[in-house]
Scaffold this active site. Structure first.
Site, mmCIF file in Angstrom:
data_model
loop_
_atom_site.group_PDB
_atom_site.id
_atom_site.type_symbol
_atom_site.label_atom_id
_atom_site.label_comp_id
_atom_site.label_asym_id
_atom_site.label_seq_id
_atom_site.Cartn_x
_atom_site.Cartn_y
_atom_site.Cartn_z
ATOM 1 N N ASN A 9 0.860 -1.185 0.000
ATOM 2 C CA ASN A 9 0.000 0.000 0.000
ATOM 3 C C ASN A 9 0.895 1.234 0.000
ATOM 4 O OD1 ASN A 9 -1.803 2.051 0.545
ATOM 5 N ND2 ASN A 9 -2.379 1.322 2.589
ATOM 6 N N TRP A 10 0.975 1.893 -1.167
ATOM 7 C CA TRP A 10 1.884 3.043 -1.287
ATOM 8 C C TRP A 10 1.303 4.291 -0.628
ATOM 9 C CZ3 TRP A 10 3.633 2.559 -7.173
ATOM 10 C CH2 TRP A 10 4.317 1.352 -7.335
ATOM 11 N N LYS A 11 0.059 4.239 -0.228
ATOM 12 C CA LYS A 11 -0.628 5.387 0.393
ATOM 13 C C LYS A 11 -0.465 6.634 -0.493
ATOM 14 C CE LYS A 11 -0.266 3.148 4.807
ATOM 15 N NZ LYS A 11 -0.124 3.235 6.248
ATOM 16 N N HIS A 95 -9.564 0.833 4.918
ATOM 17 C CA HIS A 95 -8.275 1.037 5.598
ATOM 18 C C HIS A 95 -8.517 1.966 6.795
ATOM 19 C CE1 HIS A 95 -4.225 2.343 6.472
ATOM 20 N NE2 HIS A 95 -3.819 1.252 5.840
ATOM 21 N N GLU A 97 -6.954 4.358 7.955
ATOM 22 C CA GLU A 97 -6.764 5.788 7.713
ATOM 23 C C GLU A 97 -8.008 6.412 7.087
ATOM 24 O OE1 GLU A 97 -3.043 5.528 5.579
ATOM 25 O OE2 GLU A 97 -2.057 4.881 7.429
ATOM 26 N N GLU A 166 -5.275 -5.272 10.478
ATOM 27 C CA GLU A 166 -4.257 -4.253 10.703
ATOM 28 C C GLU A 166 -4.554 -3.506 12.005
ATOM 29 O OE1 GLU A 166 -2.319 -2.903 6.828
ATOM 30 O OE2 GLU A 166 -4.216 -1.863 6.919
ATOM 31 N N GLY A 172 2.429 2.095 10.693
ATOM 32 C CA GLY A 172 3.349 3.221 10.539
ATOM 33 C C GLY A 172 4.058 3.619 11.816
ATOM 34 N N SER A 211 3.467 -2.354 10.166
ATOM 35 C CA SER A 211 4.929 -2.375 10.316
ATOM 36 C C SER A 211 5.556 -3.707 9.934
ATOM 37 C CB SER A 211 5.315 -1.949 11.744
ATOM 38 O OG SER A 211 4.838 -0.647 12.018
ATOM 39 N N GLY A 232 2.808 -1.249 4.255
ATOM 40 C CA GLY A 232 2.792 0.181 3.947
ATOM 41 C C GLY A 232 4.205 0.670 3.674
ATOM 42 N N GLY A 233 4.811 1.291 4.678
ATOM 43 C CA GLY A 233 6.115 1.938 4.527
ATOM 44 C C GLY A 233 7.146 1.092 3.790
HETATM 45 P P1 PGA Z 1 2.796 0.136 7.613
HETATM 46 O O1 PGA Z 1 1.329 0.333 6.992
HETATM 47 O O2 PGA Z 1 3.357 -1.125 7.005
HETATM 48 O O3 PGA Z 1 3.565 1.363 7.203
HETATM 49 O O4 PGA Z 1 2.648 0.026 9.082
HETATM 50 C C1 PGA Z 1 0.471 -0.756 6.802
HETATM 51 C C2 PGA Z 1 -0.821 -0.285 6.201
HETATM 52 O O5 PGA Z 1 -1.323 0.773 6.583
HETATM 53 O O6 PGA Z 1 -1.404 -0.960 5.335
#
Ligand code: PGA
Length: 250
Positions: A9-11, A95, A97, A166, A172, A211, A232-233
């Protein structure tokens, strides 16, 4: 046997130049044949990613979609049919967020349904906040997020969907759920599905997110109910993401 999946997930990260560099880096990775790999770029870079990754057999998905299936007068939104039209195969639904921005289970039910109707595979994201975990409410919260879809459409819809657990406190933050903490929730999710339909429960892929890195992926993916990761990251670094994909192939 469930086929593992690793999704990046590149956000809201990237520029045309950095996306090109990431695609090039992914192109150099030895990706394991037995793992489904997907990336979710920001919408404006989806076409670039699809063109750049077609030889790599990396599926591309959208991070969000409209609550309406088709095109129409909905300023600023993109419908699942439009994402499918440009070659997307999947879409993230719920998600954390986006839940934090006010997306309710009711809205997410609609997104889930229109995504499937458009031929996309929804990746339903569920997870508890730190406060909810500390209050001992994890399974209740996750159970409600999942139950919302089950009650609306029946459990069969998960034959063509993926679920990502998640924990919000692990996203993050560098804090990862321990493999056992993640496994416990994954097992509860599978049990909730199994209570309605054991075959669907057995087949659905449950990804862990929060993470995930190359350094913790092997242990997490080694748990019996963890079928891969939503990253994500670490998905913004081609070498790291490649290593996570290989960890799922072990
Ligand atoms: P993260 O994000 O790996 O940076 O913790 C995961 C996600 O939000 O899908």
């Amino acid at each position: 046997m469930r086929r593992p999946m690793v999704a990046g997930n590149w956000k809201m990260h990237g520029t045309r130049a950095s996306v090109a560099a990431l695609i090039k880096g992914l192109g150099k990775q030895a990706l394991p044949g037995g793992v489904d790999v997907a990336v979710f770029p920001p919408g404006v870079y989806i076409d670039q990613a699809i063109k750049g990754l077609q030889d790599k057999k990396v599926a591309v998905g959208a991070q969000n979609c409209a609550v309406e299936q088709k095109q129409g007068a909905l300023t600023g939104e993109v419908s699942p049919e439009q994402f499918a039209d440009v070659g997307c195969k999947l879409v993230l639904v719920g998600h954390s967020e986006r839940r934090q921005m006010g997306e309710t289970n009711e809205m997410l039910n609609r997104k889930f349904a229109v995504a499937q109707a458009a031929g996309l595979v929804p990746v339903l994201c569920v997870g508890e906040t730190l406060e909810q975990r500390q209050a001992g409410e994890t399974l209740e919260v996750v159970g409600q997020q999942l139950g919302s879809i089950i009650e609306a459409f029946g459990v069969e819809v998960f034959a063509k969907a993926v679920i990502a657990y998640e924990p919000v406190w692990a996203i993050g933050t560098g804090l990862t759920a321990t493999p056992q903490q993640a496994q416990d929730v994954h097992a509860a999710i599978r049990a909730q599905l199994a209570a309605k339909d054991p075959e669907v429960a057995k087949g659905v892929r449950l990804l862990y997110g929060g993470s995930v890195k190359a350094a913790n992926a092997v242990e997490l993916f080694g748990m019996p109910d963890i079928d891969g990761g939503l990253v994500g990251g670490a998905s913004l670094d081609a070498d790291e993401f490649g290593a996570i994909c290989r960890a799922a192939g072990n």
